[in-house]
Design an enzyme around this catalytic site. Structure first.
Site, PDB file in Angstrom:
ATOM      1  N   ASP A  13      -3.980   5.638   6.376  1.00  0.00           N
ATOM      2  CA  ASP A  13      -5.158   6.477   7.164  1.00  0.00           C
ATOM      3  C   ASP A  13      -5.297   6.617   7.956  1.00  0.00           C
ATOM      4  O   ASP A  13      -5.723   6.029   9.624  1.00  0.00           O
ATOM      5  CB  ASP A  13      -5.507   7.664   6.097  1.00  0.00           C
ATOM      6  CG  ASP A  13      -6.263   9.227   6.035  1.00  0.00           C
ATOM      7  OD1 ASP A  13      -5.736   9.211   6.908  1.00  0.00           O
ATOM      8  OD2 ASP A  13      -6.702   9.358   5.206  1.00  0.00           O
ATOM      9  N   PHE A  56      -2.465  16.051   4.916  1.00  0.00           N
ATOM     10  CA  PHE A  56      -2.658  15.072   3.376  1.00  0.00           C
ATOM     11  C   PHE A  56      -1.216  15.435   2.479  1.00  0.00           C
ATOM     12  O   PHE A  56      -0.346  16.461   2.287  1.00  0.00           O
ATOM     13  CB  PHE A  56      -3.173  16.576   2.692  1.00  0.00           C
ATOM     14  CG  PHE A  56      -4.140  15.259   1.187  1.00  0.00           C
ATOM     15  CD1 PHE A  56      -5.000  14.312   1.579  1.00  0.00           C
ATOM     16  CD2 PHE A  56      -3.684  16.042  -0.194  1.00  0.00           C
ATOM     17  CE1 PHE A  56      -5.577  14.133   0.424  1.00  0.00           C
ATOM     18  CE2 PHE A  56      -4.075  15.349  -0.947  1.00  0.00           C
ATOM     19  CZ  PHE A  56      -4.537  14.166  -1.486  1.00  0.00           C
ATOM     20  N   GLU A  83       0.511  -1.411   0.102  1.00  0.00           N
ATOM     21  CA  GLU A  83      -0.678  -0.055   0.249  1.00  0.00           C
ATOM     22  C   GLU A  83       0.942   1.471  -0.057  1.00  0.00           C
ATOM     23  O   GLU A  83       1.962   1.302   0.240  1.00  0.00           O
ATOM     24  CB  GLU A  83      -1.094   0.113   1.054  1.00  0.00           C
ATOM     25  CG  GLU A  83      -2.319  -0.243   1.173  1.00  0.00           C
ATOM     26  CD  GLU A  83      -3.278   0.421   0.394  1.00  0.00           C
ATOM     27  OE1 GLU A  83      -2.406   1.495  -0.335  1.00  0.00           O
ATOM     28  OE2 GLU A  83      -4.180   1.324   0.493  1.00  0.00           O
ATOM     29  N   ASP A  84       0.515   2.272  -0.578  1.00  0.00           N
ATOM     30  CA  ASP A  84       0.986   3.684  -0.622  1.00  0.00           C
ATOM     31  C   ASP A  84       0.734   3.989   0.832  1.00  0.00           C
ATOM     32  O   ASP A  84       2.155   4.530   1.398  1.00  0.00           O
ATOM     33  CB  ASP A  84       0.226   4.602  -1.295  1.00  0.00           C
ATOM     34  CG  ASP A  84      -0.600   5.265  -1.088  1.00  0.00           C
ATOM     35  OD1 ASP A  84      -1.879   3.770  -1.258  1.00  0.00           O
ATOM     36  OD2 ASP A  84      -1.452   5.860  -2.367  1.00  0.00           O
ATOM     37  N   ARG A 110       0.658  12.950  -8.513  1.00  0.00           N
ATOM     38  CA  ARG A 110       1.773  11.086  -8.608  1.00  0.00           C
ATOM     39  C   ARG A 110       3.014  11.055  -9.171  1.00  0.00           C
ATOM     40  O   ARG A 110       3.968  10.207  -8.559  1.00  0.00           O
ATOM     41  CB  ARG A 110       0.925  10.201  -9.607  1.00  0.00           C
ATOM     42  CG  ARG A 110      -0.565   9.885  -8.959  1.00  0.00           C
ATOM     43  CD  ARG A 110      -1.315   8.513  -9.743  1.00  0.00           C
ATOM     44  NE  ARG A 110      -2.665   9.018  -8.955  1.00  0.00           N
ATOM     45  CZ  ARG A 110      -3.042   8.394  -8.149  1.00  0.00           C
ATOM     46  NH1 ARG A 110      -2.679   7.863  -6.898  1.00  0.00           N
ATOM     47  NH2 ARG A 110      -4.657   8.150  -8.523  1.00  0.00           N
TER      48      ARG A 110
HETATM   49  P1  5GP Z   1      -8.078   4.507   4.419  1.00  0.00           P
HETATM   50  O1  5GP Z   1      -8.569   3.930   3.722  1.00  0.00           O
HETATM   51  O2  5GP Z   1      -6.491   4.413   4.921  1.00  0.00           O
HETATM   52  O3  5GP Z   1      -8.209   5.828   4.865  1.00  0.00           O
HETATM   53  O4  5GP Z   1      -7.198   5.803   2.841  1.00  0.00           O
HETATM   54  C1  5GP Z   1      -6.342   4.518   2.088  1.00  0.00           C
HETATM   55  C2  5GP Z   1      -6.124   5.429   1.003  1.00  0.00           C
HETATM   56  O5  5GP Z   1      -6.713   6.953   0.927  1.00  0.00           O
HETATM   57  C3  5GP Z   1      -4.588   5.587   0.158  1.00  0.00           C
HETATM   58  O6  5GP Z   1      -4.795   4.758  -0.448  1.00  0.00           O
HETATM   59  C4  5GP Z   1      -4.827   6.942  -0.352  1.00  0.00           C
HETATM   60  O7  5GP Z   1      -5.708   6.312  -1.777  1.00  0.00           O
HETATM   61  C5  5GP Z   1      -5.593   7.393   0.735  1.00  0.00           C
HETATM   62  N1  5GP Z   1      -5.065   8.577   0.720  1.00  0.00           N
HETATM   63  C6  5GP Z   1      -4.958   8.552   2.407  1.00  0.00           C
HETATM   64  N2  5GP Z   1      -4.281  10.066   2.667  1.00  0.00           N
HETATM   65  C7  5GP Z   1      -3.862  10.370   2.041  1.00  0.00           C
HETATM   66  C8  5GP Z   1      -3.395  11.269   1.480  1.00  0.00           C
HETATM   67  O8  5GP Z   1      -2.397  12.313   2.873  1.00  0.00           O
HETATM   68  N3  5GP Z   1      -2.672  11.753   0.303  1.00  0.00           N
HETATM   69  C9  5GP Z   1      -3.789  11.256  -0.697  1.00  0.00           C
HETATM   70  N4  5GP Z   1      -3.475  11.681  -2.292  1.00  0.00           N
HETATM   71  N5  5GP Z   1      -4.081  10.346  -0.911  1.00  0.00           N
HETATM   72  C10 5GP Z   1      -4.776   9.950   0.382  1.00  0.00           C
END
Ligand code: 5GP
Length: 178
Positions: A104, A153, A100-101, A166
């Site tokens: 959050d 963010f 995963e990238d 990206r």
């Molecule tokens: P989660 O389900 O953990 O809330 O969110 C995961 C997804 O939200 C990540 O795979 C990513 O696509 C997006 N995301 C969460 N935080 C960020 C951020 O700070 N920047 C960006 N560009 N995407 C985020």
């Protein structure tokens, strides 16, 4: 459509990303040396991290791609995970590394973990480049984390804002959102 011009500040440099990718690659090599693994790239955000990471893992690897979306273009998570592309091959009985990238709220990683576990892999190892520990809403088991970051963010190195940014080689904090 043009990219909104964001005021960006380098947060994690190209060099630091490279060192961290090498470190995680070495750790995964130690864990999986001599075994065959399936590396799963979570699209779209982890494609750059994934492509750099797999080149640092010295064992037999096949690659799979799992497309999910949860942000729908904005800057806050919808909490709803939509599958946009499923794995092309079964992972039953195989050692899976899920890449995963960013984690959050943890909802996406939790969803992905359940989705992979339901396919009976031999093992599942989770890797994320970034984690925002203060944003976590659900418990989330992360085996390898590149950087723990504050709850702000970020864009770059695969991460987008409305589809753009990206291609930045580093990770940047956005100064002028809203
Ligand atoms: P989660 O389900 O953990 O809330 O969110 C995961 C997804 O939200 C990540 O795979 C990513 O696509 C997006 N995301 C969460 N935080 C960020 C951020 O700070 N920047 C960006 N560009 N995407 C985020």
């Amino acid at each position: 459509m043009n990219a909104k011009t964001l005021d960006l500040k380098v947060y994690i440099s190209e060099e630091k990303i490279k060192q961290t990718v090498e470190r995680i690659g070495k750790e995964l090599t130690t864990k999986f040396k001599g075994k065959k693994v399936v590396a799963v790239c979570v699209l779209k955000g982890s494609f750059l991290f994934f492509s750099d990471l797999i080149r640092q893992i010295d064992t037999d690897i096949t690659c799979e791609f799992f497309g999910v979306s949860s942000y729908h273009g904005g800057t806050s998570s919808s909490g709803e995970v939509k599958v946009t592309l499923d794995l092309a091959s079964p992972v039953e009985g195989q050692h899976v590394i899920l890449v995963e990238d960013i984690v959050d709220t943890g909802l996406t990683m939790n969803y992905l973990r359940k989705a992979i576990e339901s396919r009976s892999p031999a093992s599942l190892t989770t890797v994320t480049l970034l984690e925002k520990p203060d944003a976590l809403k659900v418990p989330c088991q992360l085996d390898y984390v590149g950087f723990k970051i504050t709850n702000e963010f970020v864009v770059g190195y695969g991460l987008d804002y409305e589809g753009f940014y990206r291609n930045l080689p580093y990770i940047a904090q956005v100064q002028n959102l809203q």
